[in-house]
Design an enzyme around this catalytic site. Structure first.
Site, PDB file in Angstrom:
ATOM      1  N   SER A  63       0.841  -1.214   0.000  1.00 28.31           N
ATOM      2  CA  SER A  63       0.000   0.000   0.000  1.00 28.31           C
ATOM      3  C   SER A  63       0.867   1.252   0.000  1.00 28.31           C
ATOM      4  O   SER A  63       0.566   2.234  -0.692  1.00 28.31           O
ATOM      5  CB  SER A  63      -0.881   0.033   1.247  1.00 28.31           C
ATOM      6  N   ASP A  66       3.497  -7.507  10.723  1.00 26.29           N
ATOM      7  CA  ASP A  66       4.855  -8.059  10.628  1.00 26.29           C
ATOM      8  C   ASP A  66       5.943  -7.117  11.155  1.00 26.29           C
ATOM      9  O   ASP A  66       7.081  -7.526  11.336  1.00 26.29           O
ATOM     10  CB  ASP A  66       5.176  -8.417   9.177  1.00 26.29           C
ATOM     11  N   ARG A 115       4.490 -32.265  27.103  1.00 29.02           N
ATOM     12  CA  ARG A 115       4.610 -32.319  25.651  1.00 29.02           C
ATOM     13  C   ARG A 115       5.518 -31.212  25.144  1.00 29.02           C
ATOM     14  O   ARG A 115       5.719 -30.203  25.817  1.00 29.02           O
ATOM     15  CB  ARG A 115       3.248 -32.099  24.997  1.00 29.02           C
ATOM     16  N   LYS A 119      11.926 -29.860  33.984  1.00 29.71           N
ATOM     17  CA  LYS A 119      10.985 -29.117  33.134  1.00 29.71           C
ATOM     18  C   LYS A 119       9.907 -30.062  32.622  1.00 29.71           C
ATOM     19  O   LYS A 119      10.170 -31.232  32.366  1.00 29.71           O
ATOM     20  CB  LYS A 119      11.737 -28.535  31.926  1.00 29.71           C
ATOM     21  N   ARG A 166       4.106 -31.754  19.122  1.00 32.82           N
ATOM     22  CA  ARG A 166       2.986 -31.281  18.302  1.00 32.82           C
ATOM     23  C   ARG A 166       3.324 -29.975  17.585  1.00 32.82           C
ATOM     24  O   ARG A 166       4.008 -29.119  18.143  1.00 32.82           O
ATOM     25  CB  ARG A 166       1.754 -31.020  19.182  1.00 32.82           C
ATOM     26  N   HIS A 218      -4.198 -17.231  10.589  1.00 37.26           N
ATOM     27  CA  HIS A 218      -4.911 -15.943  10.585  1.00 37.26           C
ATOM     28  C   HIS A 218      -5.517 -15.567  11.928  1.00 37.26           C
ATOM     29  O   HIS A 218      -6.022 -14.450  12.081  1.00 37.26           O
ATOM     30  CB  HIS A 218      -5.975 -15.936   9.483  1.00 37.26           C
TER      31      HIS A 218
END
Ligand code: F6P
Length: 345
Positions: free
Chosen positions: A99, A122, A157, A214, A248, A254
């Site tokens: 733009s 960003d 995890r 941890k 995972r 978005h």
């Protein structure tokens, strides 16, 4: 961006100036799709009623578009004709690098004054240290990481969380620190997939070493980093099979964009909108409002935090920001390296 529209309409109404919003970006400008953002009321002018609630909402009530026609001289000439036939005193363009490049071209090629306001999650726009949307996106990512960490801790995890940032690791770097992540993967480092796999495996192994006590691993990956997040998670999991832990991959996508803006973004949008309105009414053109700049060559404004920079300079600074040659990128990469060193604890 809605907060900026509201600020522009409020300031203009107070000055008795009418504001027309352009719907659907540069395409809407070429086709003449306008919407009143101010109205006449008893005793003067006021912002359009919809701006009161909409100014607190994410996105833009005007809509936007990526315009191919505006990339051409003919398209821009048509847009300038529209503005001149309306008797417009100027155009304020709110947006990211595409733009702002369009705003610069129009300012150079036409007699219509054009001012840019930086808006991109960003944080990859030259000359400004902040752009509309960055803070809200950071808050969204941090909240998502906190939620993911609850599962990670409960089930011991490892999660690799991908955040937006096709060419810039700013969101990933900032949220990795704020979320106390174990590591961060940035496009600026330009690592190969194999190097990434090795280092992520190493972080998972060292983080879960028995003496660390941890119970989770959190790795933030910027979208611009080579390779699919899901595949990376699968490969790391295979390499640490002996630990019997799930690895995972989560792509926030978005979710990171949109949502009601944070206080900081509303304040930033309001102040940039105020300065842009005064600038356009005083005849300035081909400049962008920049927040707390560290770049030389800006013009002061009535707001001590905001300077006006030529859009040509903003464009070249942006290029340098993205190809790594700007002082700002060098500083960020140095900080990223320092962070990388302290994150994998
Ligand atoms: O605004 C820039 C950006 O957020 C990038 O980080 C991301 O790659 C891109 O937008 C996504 O755009 P689109 O919605 O067109 O896929």
């Amino acid at each position: 961006m809605n907060s900026a529209l509201r600020a522009i309409a409020k300031v203009s109404s107070a000055l008795g100036v009418q504001v027309l919003g352009v719907e659907r970006g540069f395409d809407g400008l070429i086709d003449g799709h306008f919407r009143q953002l101010t109205r006449v009321v008893s005793g003067g002018m006021a912002p359009a009623a919809e701006l009161q609630p909409e100014g607190n909402a994410g996105g833009t009530l005007l809509g936007t578009a990526r315009s191919e026609r505006f990339r051409t001289v003919e398209g821009r000439a048509e847009a300038a004709r529209r503005l001149l036939s309306l008797g417009a005193r100027g155009l304020i363009v709110i947006g990211g690098n595409g733009s702002l490049a369009g705003a610069h071209a129009l300012a150079v090629e036409s007699p219509v004054p054009v001012i840019g306001i930086p808006a991109s999650i960003d944080n990859d726009i030259g000359a400004t240290s902040d752009s509309i949307g960055v803070d809200t996106a950071l808050n969204t990512i941090v909240e998502a990481c906190d939620r993911i960490s609850d599962t990670a801790r409960a089930l011991k995890r490892a999660f690799i969380v991908e955040v937006m940032g096709r060419e810039s690791g700013y969101l990933a770097m900032s949220t990795a620190v704020a979320s106390a992540a174990d590591a961060v993967l940035l496009p600026e480092h330009k690592r190969s997939r194999e190097e990434i796999l090795d280092s992520v495996t190493e972080v998972v192994l060292s983080s879960l070493a028995t003496d660390r006590n941890k119970h989770q691993v959190l790795i933030i990956k910027a979208e611009g980093v080579e390779g699919s997040t899901e595949k990376l998670a699968r490969k790391v999991e295979a390499r640490v099979e002996h630990l019997d832990i799930d690895v995972r991959g989560v792509v926030l996508g978005h979710i990171v964009r949109g949502g009601n803006p944070s206080f900081h973004d509303r304040m930033l949008a309001g102040r940039l909108g105020l300065v842009a309105t005064h600038a356009i009414l005083s005849g300035a053109t081909d400049v962008m409002t920049a927040w707390r700049t560290t770049t030389e060559g800006g013009r002061p404004t009535g707001d001590p935090m905001i300077e006006l920079f030529g859009l040509g300079l903003v464009m070249s600074e942006t290029e340098a920001l993205l190809d790594g040659s700007s002082a700002v990128t060098k500083r960020r990469v140095r900080r990223m390296e320092e962070i990388q060193g302290v994150l994998a604890l």
